[in-house]
Design a protein around this motif. Structure first.
Motif, mmCIF file in Angstrom:
data_model
loop_
_atom_site.group_PDB
_atom_site.id
_atom_site.type_symbol
_atom_site.label_atom_id
_atom_site.label_comp_id
_atom_site.label_asym_id
_atom_site.label_seq_id
_atom_site.Cartn_x
_atom_site.Cartn_y
_atom_site.Cartn_z
ATOM 1 N N THR A 9 0.827 -1.205 0.000
ATOM 2 C CA THR A 9 0.000 0.000 0.000
ATOM 3 C C THR A 9 0.867 1.263 0.000
ATOM 4 N N ASP A 10 2.048 1.217 0.621
ATOM 5 C CA ASP A 10 2.986 2.344 0.557
ATOM 6 C C ASP A 10 3.470 2.548 -0.880
ATOM 7 N N ALA A 11 3.789 1.447 -1.548
ATOM 8 C CA ALA A 11 4.267 1.531 -2.926
ATOM 9 C C ALA A 11 3.188 2.097 -3.841
ATOM 10 N N PHE A 12 1.941 1.762 -3.569
ATOM 11 C CA PHE A 12 0.830 2.289 -4.364
ATOM 12 C C PHE A 12 0.735 3.805 -4.195
ATOM 13 N N ILE A 13 0.905 4.284 -2.964
ATOM 14 C CA ILE A 13 0.880 5.730 -2.724
ATOM 15 C C ILE A 13 2.017 6.413 -3.482
ATOM 16 N N LYS A 14 3.203 5.814 -3.469
ATOM 17 C CA LYS A 14 4.348 6.411 -4.152
ATOM 18 C C LYS A 14 4.169 6.429 -5.668
ATOM 19 N N ALA A 15 3.344 5.513 -6.172
ATOM 20 C CA ALA A 15 3.098 5.481 -7.617
ATOM 21 C C ALA A 15 2.254 6.665 -8.066
ATOM 22 N N GLY A 16 1.638 7.390 -7.128
ATOM 23 C CA GLY A 16 0.895 8.595 -7.471
ATOM 24 C C GLY A 16 -0.598 8.360 -7.502
#
Length: 538
Positions: free
Chosen positions: A450-457
């Motif tokens: 879920t952190d990586a999804f946020i970083k994807a924009g």
């Protein structure tokens, strides 16, 4: 009362109020109602670059705790809005619930038995804290104009905009909006202005809510009783909140006088019988009836309804606030794309398609819970008695007990999804929300998907496994790679397992974290087609 429940905001005159007639100010989006749903929607839109005017007819937040149970899905949404950590830090984390019949426990359940998720199954947090943290976030964002003591008293619909009449301490003014989102609660004045009403059922049984402050050794679990010894013939619920506040719900007879039952001198003996002592103080007392109702259409011209303004369910199951937050995350990205003209207006119709179906699902579950907890006929009462007896001895009897089945994310049957063409043994299917897993950054730092999804924009994202990102993604699509050079690692193997992933597997994720399509070996034409469908172009 807890200190946070009395936060008050001052009214400020806005330059829009000096504009008259045809010179009235015009805004892309006006959100009406600064509760959790309206605040969250405004934040999501602002983070996507959309300016928002947020109106509220009050000048304070918090009248009692109201909603207290916020789900894992809501916390993941709030993480994207920058407030999830603060909510969890203050909230009471729990995942275990226990069901009692009389004085004995029938069974217990764990809502999140597996490890490897960033957020817990639920937190308990008074609504006034949630609203305070959201207001703090709003004040950090220049794109949101939050106006207190601005009450919408008139609505005129045009072909391409709406005109609002707004009453303030300085008098009325008018404002034009491309879209109006009504998040103004169960007694929505905007719902009345468009001539829409609720359809559904109001149950006769009444329930008493008491928030009491006390020091207790009870574990942080959800306890529900059928026919408890301290409240014979009825049901009861106990939840812990922050600040040593405990929420107690007691089912009452349908014919009681609400004004009499709410008096503290009449509530105190009931709570004392439950706790076995009187060492507590009242924070808030209220009465309510179960209501399971919704609007026929969530979109009326340029006015879109969300949260309690669009649908109501019983409080048991924590479906009210959580389903409203799901409305907000579903609507924000669609409204953003329509305003940017990167998607057709028809994309907004899928908000109604998806969220009205979710409301129907929540109403069905809520109605079943209510019928079980407060049987309205002799047959329903006989069935409940039989189920409670069976539950002492059998597993299937335990599964039949319904003490308010708790909120889970909706799975959409939606025209935005691309149907599977490959064989899958598991993983989230199109229309389901993404599943969190622990991963590690390329530098080896622990993090979550879920952190990586946020970083994807704040956009569509392609989640690829192994060489799954070898296909160039369509323009504007973020990339999350698990495995391969420079990708995230899957140290526990949970990402591969939870997504039924093989080398080459890829998931196309919508901006709200739902799966739009998945492929064993994606091709660029297949990705283009799935993205076009998910963006409303089909």
């Amino acid at each position: 009362m807890a200190q946070q429940s009395h936060i008050q905001f001052g009214y400020r005159r806005h330059p829009d109020q000096d504009r008259t007639g045809a010179n009235a100010a015009e805004h892309p989006v006006v959100v009406v109602g600064a509760g959790p749903v309206g605040l969250s929607l405004a934040i999501d839109l602002a983070q996507r670059g959309q300016p928002v005017v947020l109106l509220d007819d009050a000048d304070r937040i918090g009248e009692g705790s109201r909603a207290i149970c916020f789900s894992k899905r809501s916390l993941e949404f709030w993480d994207r809005l920058g407030v999830g950590g603060r909510m969890v830090d203050k909230g009471v984390v729990w995942s275990v619930g226990k069901i009692f019949h009389g004085a004995s426990q029938l069974y217990q359940f764990n809502l999140l038995p597996e490890e490897g998720h960033k957020r817990p199954a639920f937190i308990n947090l008074q609504q006034f804290y949630a609203e305070a943290y959201l207001v703090d976030r709003v004040q950090e964002l220049s794109g949101i104009d939050l106006r207190w003591r601005n009450k919408v008293t008139g609505l005129e619909q045009r072909n391409d905009h709406s005109v609002l009449t707004i009453e303030t301490p300085d008098g009325a003014y008018r404002m034009r909006a491309n879209y109006v989102v009504a998040c103004d609660g169960a007694r929505s004045s905007l719902r009345q202005m468009v001539g829409a009403e609720f359809a559904g059922k109001v149950f006769e049984d009444q329930f008493l809510i008491a928030d009491v402050k006390m020091t207790a050794e009870f574990p942080t679990e959800r306890w529900f009783w059928f026919d408890p010894p301290f409240h014979a013939g009825r049901s009861a619920l106990l939840h812990k909140q922050p600040d040593d506040i405990w929420r107690i719900d007691l089912q009452l007879h349908p014919d009681v006088d609400p004004a009499v039952e709410k008096r503290p001198e009449n509530v105190r003996p009931r709570i004392a019988r439950m706790l076995g002592h009187e060492k507590f103080e009242f924070e808030w007392i209220s009465l309510y009836k179960f209501q399971c109702r919704r609007m026929d259409k969530f979109i009326h011209g340029r006015v879109i309804f969300a949260g309690d303004a669009a649908h109501q369910v019983s409080p048991f199951g924590a479906r009210g606030a959580n389903s409203g937050l799901e409305d907000a995350e579903n609507l924000a990205w669609k409204l953003d794309r329509v305003l940017r003209r990167t998607s057709p207006e028809a994309l907004l119709e899928t908000y109604h398609t998806e969220r009205s179906a979710a409301a129907d699902e929540n109403i069905r579950e809520s109605t079943r819970s209510t019928d079980f907890m407060a049987p309205s006929s002799r047959q329903e009462a006989r069935l409940r008695k039989a189920v409670l007896s069976l539950a002492r001895e059998t597993e299937f009897g335990k599964r039949m007990i319904n003490g308010g089945r708790l909120s889970v994310p909706s799975t959409y049957q939606t025209p935005l999804s691309t149907a599977d063409r490959d064989a899958w043994q598991g993983g989230p299917r199109p229309g389901a929300s993404m599943i969190d897993v622990p991963v590690a950054s390329p530098a080896g730092e622990p993090m979550f998907l879920t952190d990586a999804f946020i970083k994807a924009g704040t956009r569509f994202a392609l989640l690829g496994f192994g060489n799954g990102a070898a296909v160039d993604p369509p323009d504007g699509v973020g990339v999350i790679r698990v495995g391969g050079e420079g990708g995230l690692s899957d140290p526990a193997g949970l990402a591969g397992a939870r997504y039924d992933a093989e080398p080459g597997t890829a998931y196309l994720l919508r901006p709200d974290g739902y799966v739009a399509a998945r492929f064993r070996h994606p091709t660029r034409p297949a990705l283009d087609a799935a993205l076009a469908r998910a963006a409303g172009h089909h």
